[in-house]
Design a protein around this motif. Structure first.
Motif, PDB file in Angstrom:
ATOM      1  N   ALA A  81      31.120  92.568 106.189  1.00 22.06           N
ATOM      2  CA  ALA A  81      30.370  92.947 104.989  1.00 22.06           C
ATOM      3  C   ALA A  81      28.872  92.711 105.144  1.00 22.06           C
ATOM      4  N   LEU A  82      28.456  92.084 106.240  1.00 20.45           N
ATOM      5  CA  LEU A  82      27.025  91.837 106.431  1.00 20.45           C
ATOM      6  C   LEU A  82      26.314  93.125 106.840  1.00 20.45           C
ATOM      7  N   PRO A  83      25.060  93.287 106.412  1.00 21.42           N
ATOM      8  CA  PRO A  83      24.316  94.491 106.780  1.00 21.42           C
ATOM      9  C   PRO A  83      24.030  94.490 108.279  1.00 21.42           C
ATOM     10  N   PRO A 105      24.013  92.609 117.379  1.00 17.39           N
ATOM     11  CA  PRO A 105      24.545  93.804 116.717  1.00 17.39           C
ATOM     12  C   PRO A 105      26.069  93.708 116.580  1.00 17.39           C
ATOM     13  N   ALA A 106      26.573  94.283 115.515  1.00 19.05           N
ATOM     14  CA  ALA A 106      27.987  94.137 115.186  1.00 19.05           C
ATOM     15  C   ALA A 106      28.911  94.571 116.315  1.00 19.05           C
ATOM     16  N   HIS A 107      28.485  95.538 117.106  1.00 18.04           N
ATOM     17  CA  HIS A 107      29.387  96.008 118.171  1.00 18.04           C
ATOM     18  C   HIS A 107      29.407  95.061 119.363  1.00 18.04           C
ATOM     19  N   ARG A 111      31.884  95.819 114.296  1.00 21.09           N
ATOM     20  CA  ARG A 111      31.519  97.191 113.961  1.00 21.09           C
ATOM     21  C   ARG A 111      32.756  98.008 113.535  1.00 21.09           C
ATOM     22  N   ASP A 112      33.827  97.848 114.249  1.00 21.71           N
ATOM     23  CA  ASP A 112      35.042  98.586 113.898  1.00 21.71           C
ATOM     24  C   ASP A 112      35.531  98.214 112.503  1.00 21.71           C
ATOM     25  N   LEU A 113      35.358  96.953 112.172  1.00 19.44           N
ATOM     26  CA  LEU A 113      35.773  96.510 110.838  1.00 19.44           C
ATOM     27  C   LEU A 113      34.865  97.114 109.768  1.00 19.44           C
ATOM     28  N   GLN A 114      33.577  97.184 110.067  1.00 17.19           N
ATOM     29  CA  GLN A 114      32.642  97.826 109.135  1.00 17.19           C
ATOM     30  C   GLN A 114      33.051  99.276 108.909  1.00 17.19           C
ATOM     31  N   LEU A 115      33.340  99.976 109.988  1.00 15.39           N
ATOM     32  CA  LEU A 115      33.716 101.382 109.876  1.00 15.39           C
ATOM     33  C   LEU A 115      34.964 101.542 109.016  1.00 15.39           C
TER      34      LEU A 115
END
Lengths: 149, 149
Positions: free
Chosen positions: A16-18, A68-70, A126-130
């Motif tokens: 949930a973080l930007p 970075p998230a990824h 990143r996958d979770l964000q998507l």
DNA sequence: CGAAAAAAGCATTCCAGAATCCTTTTTCTG
DNA sequence: CAGAAAAAGGATTCTGGAATGCTTTTTTCG
């Protein structure tokens, strides 16, 4: 669930973080996700120790991803939260079960473990964000006359 | 372990019961297996409710399997102990995760679940007994001058 | 500088599963 | 029948994870 609730909260909060590295308040996260505030705060502090989050105190402070998230894998987060020996030992708890003397579920469980842990090291925040974005989008499409900015 | 400790104790106790249907004391089981006595007793009582064990009170009483060991599946015991909805929900605890909107571990976890539950319905208490017998035999072979009856 | 905002840190409470203890009921045996 | 042996049942305690609250430290900003 396979992991502790704290681990689940950690993953949800990270997703949930930007992405742009702006600082985010623990309180905001907890209210947005509907998670217990002080408890989530403690979890976030732990993630700072694990170098997954960075934090600054004071006004305009908060938490952000260190990378970075990824570049943050789910496996890394799980390891930070549960310790490295999660998912060790016999599925059924037989002390005598091991590679020499496998229990009837031993092979299935071993396959499971390697399967899940390889998925965990593949998957990133990143996958979770998507996934969450996809989820919200679908919700919006189910209500076509929703607010258009 | 994947299951509760009580489930593990239940499986261990069932595997330790004699196959010939003779009654066995809770206390004997607990001391043989090194499990907490009163706690195991309560677990055994639950297995009686689930029609996996039969019991008689009083002298010469105890517990025995209601059926031959190869007719009692591990899955049945797990269901009796944990309820039918063990292993439900998202691995990581994401509320938004489902078939439409899968999390990155969703497919791996689904495969896991079906794999494990099919192994569980295949495996029986007999298989667990065999594992323990194999284990004891190997121990004996490591100490060749052990007592020969 | 001083006040407010926010994380950090610590002690405490809450709760469910794990484990123990005690009393009651049933059944066998002398 | 009396007494002992065993399971059944209920109440209680223990323990670790989950959750809360309070105080301290750091930082920003007027």
């Amino acid at each position: 669930m396979l992991f502790s609730t704290a681990t689940g909260y950690a993953l949800r909060a990270l997703a949930a973080l930007p992405e742009d590295g702006t600082y985010c308040l623990a309180k905001d996260l907890s209210s947005r996700l509907g998670l217990p505030g002080p408890y989530l705060a403690k979890i976030l502090q732990g993630l700072v120790q694990a170098d997954i989050l960075a934090s600054v105190r004071g006004p305009k402070g908060g938490f952000r991803l260190t990378r970075p998230a990824h570049r943050i894998t789910v496996g890394e987060v799980v390891a930070a939260m549960e310790g490295p020996e999660a998912m060790e030992g016999c599925v059924m708890g037989f002390p005598s079960c091991n590679g020499e003397n496998p229990c009837p579920l031993h092979d299935a469980w071993s396959a499971v473990k390697s399967q899940v842990s390889s998925s965990m090291t593949q998957a990133t925040i990143r996958d979770l964000q998507l996934m969450d974005i996809r989820h919200k989008k679908e919700a919006k499409e189910r209500v076509p006359n929703s607010p258009q900015p």
